[in-house]
Scaffold this active site. Structure first.
Site, PDB file in Angstrom:
ATOM      1  N   TYR A 192      -2.912   1.867  -0.051  1.00  0.00           N
ATOM      2  CA  TYR A 192      -2.469   1.001   1.059  1.00  0.00           C
ATOM      3  C   TYR A 192      -1.294   1.586   1.828  1.00  0.00           C
ATOM      4  CZ  TYR A 192      -4.530  -2.293  -2.342  1.00  0.00           C
ATOM      5  OH  TYR A 192      -5.318  -2.912  -3.262  1.00  0.00           O
ATOM      6  N   GLY A 207      -1.072 -15.433  -3.191  1.00  0.00           N
ATOM      7  CA  GLY A 207      -0.804 -14.695  -1.963  1.00  0.00           C
ATOM      8  C   GLY A 207       0.637 -14.566  -1.543  1.00  0.00           C
ATOM      9  N   GLY A 219      -0.138 -14.383  -8.274  1.00  0.00           N
ATOM     10  CA  GLY A 219      -0.199 -13.168  -9.092  1.00  0.00           C
ATOM     11  C   GLY A 219       1.048 -12.341  -8.858  1.00  0.00           C
ATOM     12  N   ARG A 224      -1.146   2.065  -5.451  1.00  0.00           N
ATOM     13  CA  ARG A 224      -0.828   1.330  -4.221  1.00  0.00           C
ATOM     14  C   ARG A 224      -0.374   2.232  -3.073  1.00  0.00           C
ATOM     15  NH1 ARG A 224       2.338  -2.237  -3.421  1.00  0.00           N
ATOM     16  NH2 ARG A 224       0.924  -3.700  -2.424  1.00  0.00           N
ATOM     17  N   GLU A 277      -2.678 -20.140  -7.549  1.00  0.00           N
ATOM     18  CA  GLU A 277      -3.111 -18.920  -8.257  1.00  0.00           C
ATOM     19  C   GLU A 277      -2.179 -17.750  -7.955  1.00  0.00           C
ATOM     20  OE1 GLU A 277      -7.026 -18.225  -6.662  1.00  0.00           O
ATOM     21  OE2 GLU A 277      -7.863 -20.061  -7.472  1.00  0.00           O
ATOM     22  N   TYR A 332      -0.355  -5.126  -9.786  1.00  0.00           N
ATOM     23  CA  TYR A 332      -1.356  -4.184  -9.282  1.00  0.00           C
ATOM     24  C   TYR A 332      -0.925  -2.740  -9.521  1.00  0.00           C
ATOM     25  CZ  TYR A 332      -2.753  -8.579  -7.162  1.00  0.00           C
ATOM     26  OH  TYR A 332      -3.108  -9.898  -6.976  1.00  0.00           O
ATOM     27  N   CYS A 377      -4.698  16.435  -8.070  1.00  0.00           N
ATOM     28  CA  CYS A 377      -5.168  17.350  -7.036  1.00  0.00           C
ATOM     29  C   CYS A 377      -5.711  16.586  -5.834  1.00  0.00           C
ATOM     30  CB  CYS A 377      -6.255  18.241  -7.625  1.00  0.00           C
ATOM     31  SG  CYS A 377      -5.659  19.048  -9.094  1.00  0.00           S
ATOM     32  N   GLU A 378      -4.861  15.884  -5.152  1.00  0.00           N
ATOM     33  CA  GLU A 378      -5.218  15.151  -3.932  1.00  0.00           C
ATOM     34  C   GLU A 378      -3.955  15.089  -3.082  1.00  0.00           C
ATOM     35  OE1 GLU A 378      -7.911  12.617  -3.274  1.00  0.00           O
ATOM     36  OE2 GLU A 378      -8.912  12.634  -5.208  1.00  0.00           O
TER      37      GLU A 378
HETATM   38  N1  LLP Z   1      -6.567 -15.708  -6.168  1.00  0.00           N
HETATM   39  C1  LLP Z   1      -7.562 -14.949  -5.674  1.00  0.00           C
HETATM   40  C2  LLP Z   1      -8.899 -15.526  -5.499  1.00  0.00           C
HETATM   41  C3  LLP Z   1      -7.315 -13.600  -5.351  1.00  0.00           C
HETATM   42  O1  LLP Z   1      -8.297 -12.851  -4.857  1.00  0.00           O
HETATM   43  C4  LLP Z   1      -6.017 -13.065  -5.549  1.00  0.00           C
HETATM   44  C5  LLP Z   1      -5.725 -11.663  -5.236  1.00  0.00           C
HETATM   45  C6  LLP Z   1      -5.009 -13.900  -6.074  1.00  0.00           C
HETATM   46  C7  LLP Z   1      -5.323 -15.228  -6.373  1.00  0.00           C
HETATM   47  C8  LLP Z   1      -3.616 -13.430  -6.335  1.00  0.00           C
HETATM   48  O2  LLP Z   1      -2.984 -13.036  -5.173  1.00  0.00           O
HETATM   49  P1  LLP Z   1      -1.428 -12.627  -5.191  1.00  0.00           P
HETATM   50  O3  LLP Z   1      -0.639 -13.875  -5.507  1.00  0.00           O
HETATM   51  O4  LLP Z   1      -1.250 -11.601  -6.222  1.00  0.00           O
HETATM   52  O5  LLP Z   1      -1.184 -12.138  -3.835  1.00  0.00           O
HETATM   53  N2  LLP Z   1      -4.411  -4.760  -5.062  1.00  0.00           N
HETATM   54  C9  LLP Z   1      -3.705  -5.359  -3.946  1.00  0.00           C
HETATM   55  C10 LLP Z   1      -3.728  -6.866  -4.020  1.00  0.00           C
HETATM   56  C11 LLP Z   1      -5.128  -7.449  -4.131  1.00  0.00           C
HETATM   57  C12 LLP Z   1      -5.134  -8.949  -4.242  1.00  0.00           C
HETATM   58  C13 LLP Z   1      -6.484  -9.453  -4.518  1.00  0.00           C
HETATM   59  N3  LLP Z   1      -6.572 -10.876  -4.721  1.00  0.00           N
HETATM   60  C14 LLP Z   1      -2.294  -4.815  -3.905  1.00  0.00           C
HETATM   61  O6  LLP Z   1      -1.955  -3.968  -4.726  1.00  0.00           O
HETATM   62  O7  LLP Z   1      -1.518  -5.160  -3.021  1.00  0.00           O
END
Ligand code: LLP
Length: 448
Positions: free
Chosen positions: A317, A240, A276, A313, A274, A404, A376-377
């Site tokens: 969003y 997160g 990402g 994105r 975790e 993402y 086309c959007e």
């Molecule tokens: N762990 C779990 C259970 C998750 O659901 C997620 C992301 C992460 C870890 C990793 O989170 P991060 O460190 O990347 O924030 N598509 C969206 C983001 C969706 C995130 C979903 N879950 C975007 O493009 O902003």
């Protein structure tokens, strides 16, 4: 801009490779990743966690290219997966299944079997029904499934509502107030072994306070469980941590980790994270070429060859991504540049043709553009109201696209997905070929 995407001699580079060379060699649209940036992010986590038993489980969904996963696997990462497909990717990339945690609200029986067969570290279970199903599946295989409960601490992550996951009204995790009862239930099920607790409150968080609020609630739960004789081996605090897309000021990785460790106090459980986005977001850019300029009465459009199917994105969003010209005017200004083809381009590859004026050193006027794709959007935009000095065929880099981006891409409008390139020092490696149209409809057939 991350240190790994930088201008050198008025040319935007990834590490030591000019992006114009990559466009010439591999075409556009094209995702470009910096291996050094990936490595650097991961090391920031491991350095900050030194001396503490930990496992950094990279969230595969952010970018699941095998080359990206392989970089992290070599650095000793674990992986956070949300599907059987992601598990197969991790294994194909040389990742260790024994370091995999499996999140997600809808794990199928087939996915549970695959993960049990592979011997993953932990299932992050998100409901009572999932506990029962997992117990049955493990029993039918003569196995015991290691589990954590993902608890929903009901804290506000203060992020975009679509990526906020830790509030009561979200579908994720088990309600905080029900967690102890569910742990008791899990303890009574013969084919489950309780190993930890898990929580993930959302994504692109730019403050530490919601994380700390979540840790505090998780620790209260851990103590309640201990009083019941349920001792945990690990505490998983999810991912997160946000990144800078524009003017956000998220905490540095080291400060975020220090804050978590501070909130955890002297507790001995292994810490699982975790992350990402923070590991891959600013390690990647989407390279695109201007197809047409379309001046209008109210707005000027720059129509580029990347679209919402490549980078969803902005459309989904209203997310902001910086858009930079790949070539700057030799004087170093950003508001106008020359149409002269870049020096240092790879010989033998097609050069961008000059806008107009047959290659003369013409100044290009800087204008405010809507940067849009060919789909086309009306929602197909990459950026609104961007001041750019561009001509048809100019190359643009859409920054912070490593997370993402490709992983959420689609084939909408029968657009083959972009190529992916990983730069390592002075070398650009193709890590995913551009799709062909034939691949897109290979599994389809008419009804005769
Ligand atoms: N762990 C779990 C259970 C998750 O659901 C997620 C992301 C992460 C870890 C990793 O989170 P991060 O460190 O990347 O924030 N598509 C969206 C983001 C969706 C995130 C979903 N879950 C975007 O493009 O902003």
């Amino acid at each position: 801009m991350s240190d790994y995407f930088h201008y050198l001699d008025n040319q935007l580079h990834a590490e030591q490779v000019p992006l114009a060379d990559i466009a010439a060699q591999f075409g556009t649209p094209c995702y470009v990743y910096s291996r050094a940036a990936l490595t650097d992010g991961f090391r920031q986590f491991s350095n900050a966690l030194q001396g503490r038993e930990h496992l950094i489980c990279y969230a595969v969904k952010a970018n699941s290219n095998l080359a990206v996963l392989n970089v992290f696997a070599r650095l000793g990462a674990g992986f956070d997966i949300v599907s059987g497909g992601e598990l197969q990717r991790v294994r194909a990339a040389g990742g260790d299944a024994g370091k995999v945690v499996f999140s997600g609200v809808g794990k199928s029986i087939a996915e549970m079997r695959l993960a049990l067969e592979a011997g993953i570290l932990c299932f992050n279970v998100e409901s009572a029904a999932e506990l029962e199903r997992l117990n049955e599946v493990a029993g039918s295989m003569g196995k015991v499934a290691p589990i954590s409960l993902r608890v929903n601490p009901d804290v506000d992550a203060k992020t975009h509502p679509y990526i906020s996951t830790g509030l009561k009204q979200n579908k994720f995790g088990v309600a905080y107030g029900e967690a102890v009862a569910l742990y008791r239930k899990a303890q009574a099920l013969p084919h489950l072994r309780i190993t930890g607790v898990d929580c993930h409150i959302g994504s692109q968080l730019t403050e530490t306070s919601p994380f700390i609020a979540a840790v505090e609630k998780v620790l209260v739960l851990v103590d309640m469980l201990a009083r019941e004789g349920i001792r945990l081996e690990h505490i998983d605090l999810g991912g997160g941590l946000g990144i800078r897309y524009n003017d956000e000021t998220p905490p540095a990785i080291a400060d975020y980790v220090a804050a978590l460790l501070g909130a955890l106090g002297g507790r001995g459980e292994k810490l699982v994270l975790e992350p990402g986005r923070v590991l891959v977001g600013n390690a990647g850019a989407l390279l695109t070429r201007v197809e047409y300029l379309k001046p209008g009465e109210e707005k000027n459009f720059a129509i580029v060859d990347a679209a919402m199917n490549d980078l969803m994105r902005p459309a989904l969003y209203d997310a902001y991504h910086k858009i930079l010209p790949v070539e700057l005017e030799p004087s170093g200004g950003t508001t106008s540049h020359s149409t002269k083809p870049a020096s240092g381009q790879v010989a033998g590859y097609p050069q961008p043709s000059p806008a107009c004026g047959g290659g003369s050193e013409r100044e290009i006027q800087s204008l405010i553009y809507e940067v849009v794709g060919p789909i086309c959007e009306t929602g197909d935009f990459i950026g609104h109201a961007r001041e750019l000095a561009i001509a048809p065929q100019s190359l643009l880099a859409v920054l912070s696209a490593g997370a993402y981006g490709m992983s959420m891409s689609s084939n909408y409008n029968t657009r083959p997905r972009a190529a992916e390139v990983m730069v390592d020092g002075g070398t650009a490696h193709l890590v995913r070929e551009r799709e062909t149209v034939a691949q897109l409809y290979a599994g389809e057939k008419p009804v005769l």
